[in-house]
Scaffold this motif. Structure first.
Motif, PDB file in Angstrom:
ATOM      1  N   ALA A 125      32.040 -36.064  -4.066  1.00 56.93           N
ATOM      2  CA  ALA A 125      30.730 -35.781  -3.481  1.00 56.93           C
ATOM      3  C   ALA A 125      30.883 -34.832  -2.295  1.00 56.93           C
ATOM      4  CB  ALA A 125      30.064 -37.076  -3.034  1.00 56.93           C
ATOM      5  N   ARG A 166      27.115 -40.859 -11.954  1.00 58.31           N
ATOM      6  CA  ARG A 166      28.215 -41.815 -12.132  1.00 58.31           C
ATOM      7  C   ARG A 166      28.007 -42.676 -13.378  1.00 58.31           C
ATOM      8  NH1 ARG A 166      33.071 -42.101 -10.302  1.00 58.31           N
ATOM      9  NH2 ARG A 166      33.126 -41.588 -12.499  1.00 58.31           N
ATOM     10  N   GLN A 181      20.067 -37.767  -2.687  1.00 52.66           N
ATOM     11  CA  GLN A 181      21.368 -37.370  -3.230  1.00 52.66           C
ATOM     12  C   GLN A 181      22.158 -38.583  -3.714  1.00 52.66           C
ATOM     13  OE1 GLN A 181      22.363 -34.535  -4.038  1.00 52.66           O
ATOM     14  NE2 GLN A 181      24.600 -34.576  -4.198  1.00 52.66           N
ATOM     15  N   ASP A 213      25.458 -31.439  -1.909  1.00 55.06           N
ATOM     16  CA  ASP A 213      24.213 -32.084  -1.490  1.00 55.06           C
ATOM     17  C   ASP A 213      23.284 -31.143  -0.733  1.00 55.06           C
ATOM     18  OD1 ASP A 213      25.601 -31.908   0.895  1.00 55.06           O
ATOM     19  OD2 ASP A 213      25.335 -34.005   1.464  1.00 55.06           O
ATOM     20  N   LEU A 223      23.678 -39.053  -7.412  1.00 54.04           N
ATOM     21  CA  LEU A 223      25.088 -39.328  -7.682  1.00 54.04           C
ATOM     22  C   LEU A 223      25.258 -40.615  -8.478  1.00 54.04           C
ATOM     23  CD1 LEU A 223      26.635 -38.370  -4.232  1.00 54.04           C
ATOM     24  CD2 LEU A 223      26.907 -37.117  -6.377  1.00 54.04           C
ATOM     25  N   TYR A 234      27.226 -42.052  -0.300  1.00 49.81           N
ATOM     26  CA  TYR A 234      27.712 -41.513  -1.574  1.00 49.81           C
ATOM     27  C   TYR A 234      28.796 -42.401  -2.174  1.00 49.81           C
ATOM     28  CZ  TYR A 234      25.316 -37.312   0.180  1.00 49.81           C
ATOM     29  OH  TYR A 234      24.390 -36.437   0.673  1.00 49.81           O
ATOM     30  N   ALA A 285      30.667 -42.499  -5.729  1.00 47.06           N
ATOM     31  CA  ALA A 285      31.569 -41.355  -5.565  1.00 47.06           C
ATOM     32  C   ALA A 285      32.996 -41.837  -5.343  1.00 47.06           C
ATOM     33  CB  ALA A 285      31.127 -40.481  -4.394  1.00 47.06           C
TER      34      ALA A 285
END
Length: 256
Positions: free
Chosen positions: A151, A140, A132, A120, A136, A174, A179
């Motif tokens: 992450a 995903r 970020q 990140d 993510l 995250y 994550a």
């Protein structure tokens, strides 16, 4: 054949995911960092359950500084490593090389890897946490549910004003974004213990192979359930070769 490959990859991804869970206190999944196919086979022969590719080690092996390896060369190297062993392989792919999330996912899955790290920060600066988290979430969605998305949190690495509080905030965001694990690189053991206690996913600790930082055992005792080594193993190997070559060059000098 395509269906057979997809089925095999799904089984490997499920096996890798399971390795992160159900561990006893003080026990961690240890993932040595292999930067080429020969190193991957050494890891497999030693009996490890899975391995991680380090971006720094792969970059060095290809003649680049860390962070300067082109995407196509990094993904090609990961593919060679994944083909060389039957172990689950997770890949450090930095922040995705500026590629859109769908292309990141496609390239990663094409290598045969069943997990990845995404960091990140860019050029030594933290990306805003919300930005970020959105990134993510998009990765995903593109990856699907099977691959393990780790992450990386660079709050301690890049001097956040309150790194633990920042790492906790980012870690929670995250995880909410999808994550499967959080990697607070550079966090001290005390902070890792807090993060491991507060976050509902496996926490990845960075071990050192030759002193100067926490060992795998110390990280596991702090609550990390996953331990990696970054480019440490590659650096140690290259240091050994450098010393041998310099000794050889000294022997060959006139008058030696």
């Amino acid at each position: 054949m395509s269906g057979a490959r997809n089925g095999s990859r799904a089984g490997t991804a499920a096996r890798f995911r399971e390795l992160h869970h159900g561990r006893q206190p003080g026990e961690a999944l240890v993932l040595p960092g292999a930067w080429d196919a020969a190193g991957a086979r050494i890891v497999a022969d030693a009996g490890f359950a899975a391995l991680a590719t380090p971006s720094a080690g792969v970059s060095a092996s290809l003649g680049y500084a860390d962070g300067e390896c082109p995407a196509e060369e990094m993904f090609a190297a990961v593919a060679r490593i994944a083909r060389a062993v039957a172990l689950p392989v997770t890949a450090d792919i930095e922040r995705g090389y500026g590629l859109p999330p769908r292309e990141i996912a496609e390239r990663l899955l094409d290598t045969g890897a069943v997990g990845c790290n995404l960091e990140d920060s860019v050029a030594g600066k933290l990306v805003p946490a919300g930005e970020q988290a959105e990134f993510l979430a998009s990765v995903r969605e593109a990856l699907g549910p099977a691959p393990f998305l780790n992450a990386r949190v660079d709050a301690h690495l890049h001097g956040a004003e309150e790194p633990l509080a920042e790492a906790l905030e980012r870690g929670r965001a995250y995880v909410a974004a999808g994550a499967d694990g959080v990697y607070p690189i550079g966090a001290p053991l005390d902070d890792l213990a807090v993060l491991a206690r507060e976050l509902p996913v496996p926490v990845n600790g960075l071990a050192r192979v030759a002193g100067g930082g926490p060992s795998a055992a110390e990280l596991a005792a702090a609550g990390c359930t996953r331990v990696t080594f970054g480019g440490g193993l590659a650096a140690r190997a290259y240091d050994s070769v450098r010393a041998d070559v310099r000794a050889l060059a000294a022997e060959l000098r006139p008058g030696s």
